[in-house]
Design an enzyme around this catalytic site. Structure first.
Site, short mmCIF file in Angstrom:
data_model
loop_
_atom_site.label_atom_id
_atom_site.label_comp_id
_atom_site.label_asym_id
_atom_site.label_seq_id
_atom_site.Cartn_x
_atom_site.Cartn_y
_atom_site.Cartn_z
N ARG A 61 0.86 -1.20 0.00
CA ARG A 61 0.00 0.00 0.00
C ARG A 61 0.88 1.24 0.00
NH1 ARG A 61 -5.34 -0.29 1.65
NH2 ARG A 61 -5.10 1.68 2.74
N ASP A 63 2.25 5.01 -0.21
CA ASP A 63 1.73 6.26 0.35
C ASP A 63 1.51 7.30 -0.74
OD1 ASP A 63 2.03 5.06 2.83
OD2 ASP A 63 3.99 5.98 3.20
N TYR A 126 12.22 -1.57 -2.97
CA TYR A 126 12.03 -0.16 -3.29
C TYR A 126 13.36 0.47 -3.71
CZ TYR A 126 7.31 0.20 -1.26
OH TYR A 126 5.97 0.07 -1.00
N ARG A 214 11.14 6.34 3.90
CA ARG A 214 11.47 7.77 3.86
C ARG A 214 12.09 8.25 5.17
NH1 ARG A 214 6.85 11.05 2.63
NH2 ARG A 214 5.40 9.38 3.17
#
Length: 286
Positions: A61, A63, A126, A214
């Site tokens: 999911r 962001d 990622y 992040r």
């Protein structure tokens, strides 16, 4: 949360759909009232063609503002829609005609038996892209590269990144979500500088919690520009001290590019294990 469906109902088939999107103008993957989300657009398009309300299950999911080149979902659709001339290539074409151009269906295949896009997944990959020293970001890459005003030492970035590898409680690097655990297994976190000067992080874990990547990027930058020593990151991790929101780096630098699954004969077992751990509060894949 309701018990996940690990097998489609009779008369339905489960499809694996691989998706890419530019997350710039979305409020993330998950459906939200009166906000533009990828889930809403994709489910609406599938429902229009299948003529039944369709719910998707997503591997990660993402962001608001986060991109994907390798997102994976599964949907259960009626067998009957493929009784005529419609095949998966045509289905993909029709969906992409309906969808806005910042979302694209890349492939549609039959999901193997026991496949669950979220709970069968082994790990998520990622990439984070960052230009330092206030260098120029070319216009065509402005939406997937973040910027930092100080020069960054890539060796110090990797020295700091190594200290958070492994199975830990990442509470210091995750925003709190009711009912979610912050325990994760971070398998890879490495930085390199490309020939054109972009700092690129490759980050792999079994799952990620809200804003985890992040936050990790922001913490490593504090080390790379000389404000902190690498040991500071290890202390944050051990003490579970939530890092400041000012260290949460922009979403635009982050892209989900791959989701790994076990061999077909291990998919169902993997899903069952993940679901059982979720019930024990040990894992909550995102």
């Amino acid at each position: 949360m309701a018990k996940p469906t690990l097998h489609p109902e009779s008369g339905f088939r489960r499809l694996r759909i691989d998706i890419a999107y530019d997350g710039t103008n979305f409020y993330g993957w998950g459906a939200q009232p009166d906000r533009r989300t990828i889930q809403d657009l994709v489910e609406e398009a599938i429902s229009r063609i299948s003529r039944v309300d369709t719910e998707s299950i997503v591997a990660g999911r993402t962001d608001a503002g986060v991109h994907a080149t390798g997102q994976v979902i599964h949907v259960d659709v009626p067998d009957a829609i493929f009784d005529g001339e419609l095949n998966y290539i045509d289905f993909r074409y029709k969906l992409n005609r309906i969808l806005d151009e910042d979302v694209r269906i890349m492939s549609i295949t039959d999901a193997p038996s026991g496949f669950h896009a979220r709970f069968s997944a082994l790990r998520r990959h990622y990439v984070y892209k960052l230009i330092d020293n206030n260098d120029v970001i070319p216009p065509l890459t402005r939406n997937d590269v973040a910027s930092w005003y100080r020069p960054l030492d890539v060796d110090r970035m990797n020295e700091a990144s190594k200290l958070v590898l492994g199975h830990h409680d990442f509470a210091a690097f995750c925003k709190f979500r009711e009912g979610s655990t912050t325990i994760r297994s971070l398998e890879k976190y490495e930085w390199k500088r490309t020939d054109d000067g972009v700092l690129v992080a490759d980050i792999v874990a079994d799952a990620f919690c809200y804003s985890m990547v992040r936050n990790l990027v922001g913490a490593v930058v504090c080390v790379a520009d000389g404000r902190k020593e690498p040991s500071w990151i290890a202390e944050l991790l051990a003490n579970k001290e939530r890092v400041s929101d000012s260290l949460v780096f922009p979403a635009r630098g982050l892209t989900l590019y791959q989701v790994d699954y076990p061999s077909d004969d291990q998919l169902l077992e993997r899903a069952k294990i993940t679901v059982s751990k979720r019930g024990e509060g040990q894992i909550y894949p995102e």
